[in-house]
Enzyme design. Structure first.
Site, PDB file in Angstrom:
ATOM      1  CB  THR A   1      -0.919   0.006   1.229  1.00  0.00           C
ATOM      2  OG1 THR A   1      -1.804  -1.110   1.137  1.00  0.00           O
ATOM      3  CG2 THR A   1      -1.721   1.286   1.324  1.00  0.00           C
TER       4      THR A   1
ATOM      5  CG  ASN B   1      -5.300  -5.375   9.953  1.00  0.00           C
ATOM      6  OD1 ASN B   1      -5.057  -4.297  10.495  1.00  0.00           O
ATOM      7  ND2 ASN B   1      -4.903  -5.653   8.725  1.00  0.00           N
TER       8      ASN B   1
ATOM      9  N   GLY C   1       9.600  -7.051  -0.346  1.00  0.00           N
ATOM     10  CA  GLY C   1       8.682  -5.934  -0.209  1.00  0.00           C
ATOM     11  C   GLY C   1       9.368  -4.597  -0.141  1.00  0.00           C
ATOM     12  NE  ARG C   2       7.599  -1.482   5.210  1.00  0.00           N
ATOM     13  CZ  ARG C   2       7.310  -0.918   6.384  1.00  0.00           C
ATOM     14  NH1 ARG C   2       8.282  -0.513   7.176  1.00  0.00           N
ATOM     15  NH2 ARG C   2       6.061  -0.754   6.751  1.00  0.00           N
TER      16      ARG C   2
ATOM     17  NE  ARG D   1       1.122 -11.439   0.388  1.00  0.00           N
ATOM     18  CZ  ARG D   1       1.743 -10.382   0.895  1.00  0.00           C
ATOM     19  NH1 ARG D   1       1.075  -9.298   1.237  1.00  0.00           N
ATOM     20  NH2 ARG D   1       3.057 -10.384   1.045  1.00  0.00           N
TER      21      ARG D   1
ATOM     22  CD  GLN E   1      -3.095  -7.893  -2.321  1.00  0.00           C
ATOM     23  OE1 GLN E   1      -3.184  -6.768  -1.858  1.00  0.00           O
ATOM     24  NE2 GLN E   1      -2.366  -8.855  -1.759  1.00  0.00           N
TER      25      GLN E   1
ATOM     26  CG  HIS F   1      -5.133  -9.099   0.368  1.00  0.00           C
ATOM     27  ND1 HIS F   1      -4.556  -9.959   1.284  1.00  0.00           N
ATOM     28  CD2 HIS F   1      -4.647  -7.860   0.678  1.00  0.00           C
ATOM     29  CE1 HIS F   1      -3.774  -9.275   2.105  1.00  0.00           C
ATOM     30  NE2 HIS F   1      -3.817  -7.997   1.754  1.00  0.00           N
TER      31      HIS F   1
ATOM     32  CE1 TYR G   1      -6.748  -4.892   5.715  1.00  0.00           C
ATOM     33  CE2 TYR G   1      -5.065  -6.235   4.649  1.00  0.00           C
ATOM     34  CZ  TYR G   1      -5.424  -5.089   5.335  1.00  0.00           C
ATOM     35  OH  TYR G   1      -4.484  -4.142   5.647  1.00  0.00           O
TER      36      TYR G   1
ATOM     37  CG  ASN H   1      -1.425  -9.363   5.502  1.00  0.00           C
ATOM     38  OD1 ASN H   1      -0.933 -10.428   5.881  1.00  0.00           O
ATOM     39  ND2 ASN H   1      -0.783  -8.545   4.692  1.00  0.00           N
TER      40      ASN H   1
END
Length: 373
Positions: free
Chosen positions: A27, A242, A323-324, A234, A101, A182, A187, A185
């Protein structure tokens, strides 16, 4: 290096990928407002990173009620589809491959992000202590706690399944090569999967088979719409992000992997818990997922080049997400190939803003490169 397993080509469904490196969804909250539309700046961002074997776009809401954070993109309006088309065109022009995604956050939102509505979830259980970023147009943008959602009715479930199907079709119209569902995580799909966020007593709750039903139905309709060879999923077996927790994650997620294997989706993307002191996935769990799922397995979670190559060599992973590191290193595949150092990212520019911290990170300069061994 005469043979580098990170740079072996891979067939993914009908697609031929140039390497085993994945840019996973991240995100960045830079969609154009109003309308939550992908834009030219995002097209530049993803095209800069087209050296990845596979790019998975940032979480993209399938409906206004599925939006969890301010300034994230959608894929339900014609304008949003057009915005994403300029992104996929830019990635393809650089030889890249990109999946969308598809995302519904369920309870991980606030009425300020969804037009004042009450969020929906598997059950009417608040995600305690979870905060989301909102911009209600009057107060200063900032983080607020989530609220108690309402439990979805059968009509709600049918509606959301249909929204996922339409979003998959929209993704194809926008030029994506496939979609990632997705289901991780914390959701919406994860809220059905995990035992502690699902207290339903109908066909979607209670037994493991019932808790898997929503994932199964969404996967089936998307696969029927665009082909299972263009669908990835995923999962995050050990994460507690969360507020979703499962009482027996190995049992639940091995069953999910078997189900998705039977549905023949093209890949399974495992998000490992990657915060400090996070639980490590035992090797036997990873091997169990390998045994349960016959197609491509992607892992992401604090991998460097050494860990990535070891995972590929061990055989329980086919591709690795970084990722990062991709935030500050648009040329990450080249740096991995030659052992060049990685630039650090600026945390202050991860979410929101403009070009700074998104498309202004430089590639590694050849003039300062040491000669590869």
């Amino acid at each position: 290096m005469s043979h580098d397993n990170l740079f072996c080509p891979l067939r993914l469904g009908q697609l031929h990928l140039q390497n085993r490196i994945v840019m996973p969804p991240m995100t960045r909250s830079r969609a154009s407002q109003p309308g939550d539309m992908a834009n030219a700046m995002m097209a530049t961002y993803y095209a800069q990173r087209a050296g990845a074997g596979l790019i998975i776009g940032e979480g993209t809401q399938i409906d206004p009620l599925g939006k969890g954070y301010a300034w994230t993109p959608g894929i339900y309006s014609p304008e949003q589809v057009a915005g994403w088309k300029q992104v996929t065109d830019a990635v393809h022009a650089k030889g890249g491959t990109m999946f969308a995604q598809l995302w519904h956050v369920g309870r991980v939102t606030h009425p300020d992000n969804i037009g004042g509505a009450q969020p929906i979830s598997a059950s009417a259980i608040k995600a305690d202590g979870v905060k989301v970023f909102v911009d209600n147009g009057s107060d200063a943008p900032g983080f607020v706690e989530t609220v108690t959602p309402r439990a979805m009715t059968q009509a709600d479930i049918d509606t959301v399944v249909g929204q996922f199907r339409q979003a998959a079709r929209n993704a194809m119209d926008a030029g994506f090569d496939g979609i990632e569902l997705h289901a991780a995580n914390g959701y919406l799909i994860n809220q059905f999967l995990d035992s502690e966020s699902n207290t339903r007593t109908d066909n979607y709750g209670g037994s493991l088979e019932n808790r898997l039903r929503f994932l199964k139905e969404v996967t089936e309709v998307i696969s029927a719409e665009i082909g299972a060879d263009r669908v990835g999923v995923r999962l995050a077996p050990l994460t507690t992000l969360n507020g979703t927790v499962d009482a027996n994650p190995e049992q639940t997620y091995l069953a999910a992997a078997r189900l998705l294997g039977e549905l023949n989706v093209t890949y399974l993307h495992i998000a490992e818990a990657d915060w400090d002191d996070a639980p490590l996935m035992p090797d036997n769990f990873k091997q169990g997922l390998r045994d349960a799922f016959p197609n491509t397995l992607i892992y992401a979670g604090k991998y460097d080049g050494e860990r990535a190559r070891a995972a590929l060599k061990a055989g329980w992973a086919d591709m690795i997400g970084f990722g990062r590191p991709f935030v500050a290193n648009p040329d990450l595949p080249n740096r991995l190939r030659h052992g060049y150092p990685w630039a650090p990212h600026d945390p202050a520019t991860l979410f929101g803003g403009a070009e700074q911290g998104l498309i202004d990170y430089p590639v590694y300069q050849a003039s300062t490169e040491p000669q590869p061994a």
